[in-house]
Design a protein around this motif. Sequence first.
Motif, mmCIF file in Angstrom:
data_model
loop_
_atom_site.group_PDB
_atom_site.id
_atom_site.type_symbol
_atom_site.label_atom_id
_atom_site.label_comp_id
_atom_site.label_asym_id
_atom_site.label_seq_id
_atom_site.Cartn_x
_atom_site.Cartn_y
_atom_site.Cartn_z
ATOM 1 N N ASP A 74 0.810 -1.217 0.000
ATOM 2 C CA ASP A 74 0.000 0.000 0.000
ATOM 3 C C ASP A 74 0.845 1.269 0.000
ATOM 4 O O ASP A 74 0.403 2.303 -0.502
ATOM 5 N N VAL A 75 2.019 1.189 0.593
ATOM 6 C CA VAL A 75 2.889 2.363 0.730
ATOM 7 C C VAL A 75 4.326 1.957 0.431
ATOM 8 O O VAL A 75 4.811 0.941 0.955
ATOM 9 N N LEU A 76 4.984 2.739 -0.390
ATOM 10 C CA LEU A 76 6.403 2.539 -0.685
ATOM 11 C C LEU A 76 7.124 3.841 -0.386
ATOM 12 O O LEU A 76 6.800 4.889 -0.959
ATOM 13 N N VAL A 77 8.094 3.792 0.530
ATOM 14 C CA VAL A 77 8.860 4.978 0.899
ATOM 15 C C VAL A 77 10.325 4.753 0.535
ATOM 16 O O VAL A 77 10.964 3.835 1.066
ATOM 17 N N ALA A 122 -4.139 1.011 -5.251
ATOM 18 C CA ALA A 122 -4.135 2.461 -5.470
ATOM 19 C C ALA A 122 -3.258 3.112 -4.406
ATOM 20 O O ALA A 122 -3.660 4.027 -3.688
ATOM 21 N N GLY A 123 -2.035 2.607 -4.323
ATOM 22 C CA GLY A 123 -1.145 2.941 -3.225
ATOM 23 C C GLY A 123 -0.453 4.287 -3.349
ATOM 24 O O GLY A 123 -0.725 5.086 -4.253
ATOM 25 N N THR A 124 0.474 4.505 -2.426
ATOM 26 C CA THR A 124 1.201 5.766 -2.320
ATOM 27 C C THR A 124 2.696 5.496 -2.393
ATOM 28 O O THR A 124 3.202 4.628 -1.676
ATOM 29 N N VAL A 125 3.384 6.260 -3.219
ATOM 30 C CA VAL A 125 4.840 6.181 -3.316
ATOM 31 C C VAL A 125 5.415 7.502 -2.821
ATOM 32 O O VAL A 125 5.044 8.572 -3.313
ATOM 33 N N VAL A 126 6.305 7.421 -1.848
ATOM 34 C CA VAL A 126 6.949 8.613 -1.297
ATOM 35 C C VAL A 126 8.438 8.548 -1.612
ATOM 36 O O VAL A 126 9.130 7.612 -1.202
ATOM 37 N N PHE A 127 8.915 9.521 -2.352
ATOM 38 C CA PHE A 127 10.339 9.666 -2.593
ATOM 39 C C PHE A 127 10.864 10.716 -1.612
ATOM 40 O O PHE A 127 10.390 11.856 -1.622
ATOM 41 N N ILE A 128 11.817 10.334 -0.789
ATOM 42 C CA ILE A 128 12.451 11.310 0.087
ATOM 43 C C ILE A 128 13.508 12.044 -0.734
ATOM 44 O O ILE A 128 14.568 11.507 -1.051
ATOM 45 N N GLY A 129 13.152 13.259 -1.121
ATOM 46 C CA GLY A 129 14.050 14.056 -1.926
ATOM 47 C C GLY A 129 14.925 14.907 -1.043
ATOM 48 O O GLY A 129 15.378 14.489 0.028
ATOM 49 N N SER A 130 15.152 16.135 -1.469
ATOM 50 C CA SER A 130 16.037 17.028 -0.739
ATOM 51 C C SER A 130 15.886 18.429 -1.291
ATOM 52 O O SER A 130 15.481 18.610 -2.446
ATOM 53 N N GLY A 131 16.241 19.406 -0.456
ATOM 54 C CA GLY A 131 16.352 20.742 -1.003
ATOM 55 C C GLY A 131 17.356 20.789 -2.138
ATOM 56 O O GLY A 131 17.266 21.650 -3.027
ATOM 57 N N ALA A 132 18.296 19.838 -2.143
ATOM 58 C CA ALA A 132 19.291 19.751 -3.220
ATOM 59 C C ALA A 132 18.671 19.336 -4.535
ATOM 60 O O ALA A 132 19.330 19.401 -5.573
ATOM 61 N N GLY A 133 17.414 18.914 -4.513
ATOM 62 C CA GLY A 133 16.746 18.535 -5.749
ATOM 63 C C GLY A 133 16.175 19.715 -6.512
ATOM 64 O O GLY A 133 15.708 19.560 -7.644
ATOM 65 N N THR A 134 16.196 20.899 -5.903
ATOM 66 C CA THR A 134 15.656 22.086 -6.573
ATOM 67 C C THR A 134 16.603 23.272 -6.547
ATOM 68 O O THR A 134 16.358 24.261 -7.222
#
Length: 233
Positions: A74-77, A122-134
Amino acid sequence: MTDPRPVALVTGATGGMGEEIVRDLARTHDVIAVGRRASSLEALGRIDGVTTWTLELTDTAAFAPLVETLHRLDVLVHGAAIADPGRVDEASAEQWTTQLTTNVVAPAVLTGLVLPLLRASAGTVVFIGSGAGTRPVPGNVVYSASKHALRAVADVLRIDEEASRIRVVTVAPGQTDTAMQRQLVDYAGGEYERERYITPASVAEVVRFVVDAPADVQLTDIAVRPRVEIRRL
């Protein structure tokens, strides 16, 4: 008969943020905590509802046999990431390959393998990004490039899976009190001021907010910044 608990998979489970995310999600989900070292996963494995996978994310060929054991997701982090600071003229080909594989290729490959399960829930995928991504981070070219690329993976996945109603969000913390942050400050020759940084538990609360969001909304990009902004660390 009660419904089975939803299932979450969290990579980078032994890092500062990953561990807090596992502990929080375990209150309501059966959680698969993924990390590189079995010894580091032992404490998490003692939490009710948490199972552990010892996995080196650069070994993408090892993903498929483990994914085949899953019957629901259901959730992928994607919490795993590495940062080896350096400028363009300092970064080696090996550093580029290792960081991009861990930070971008592995999340993309793992997501592709579990997509059938996420579509079913109908799950949720969370990518832990970073301020370095923008924004650019001086002296940290490989990590910055990887986080820009990871955000692109998330944005394309969201569009491609719109019909499946999979929610895809990039949660992008700013400077957070982790071992990685300490490494980056040490490289820059700065003073580590722990009280100025976001706590990993606060990032876990934001992930919880995403997971618990109403079913009719799509969250996309969440920037999590220190209350008093820190410039160019």
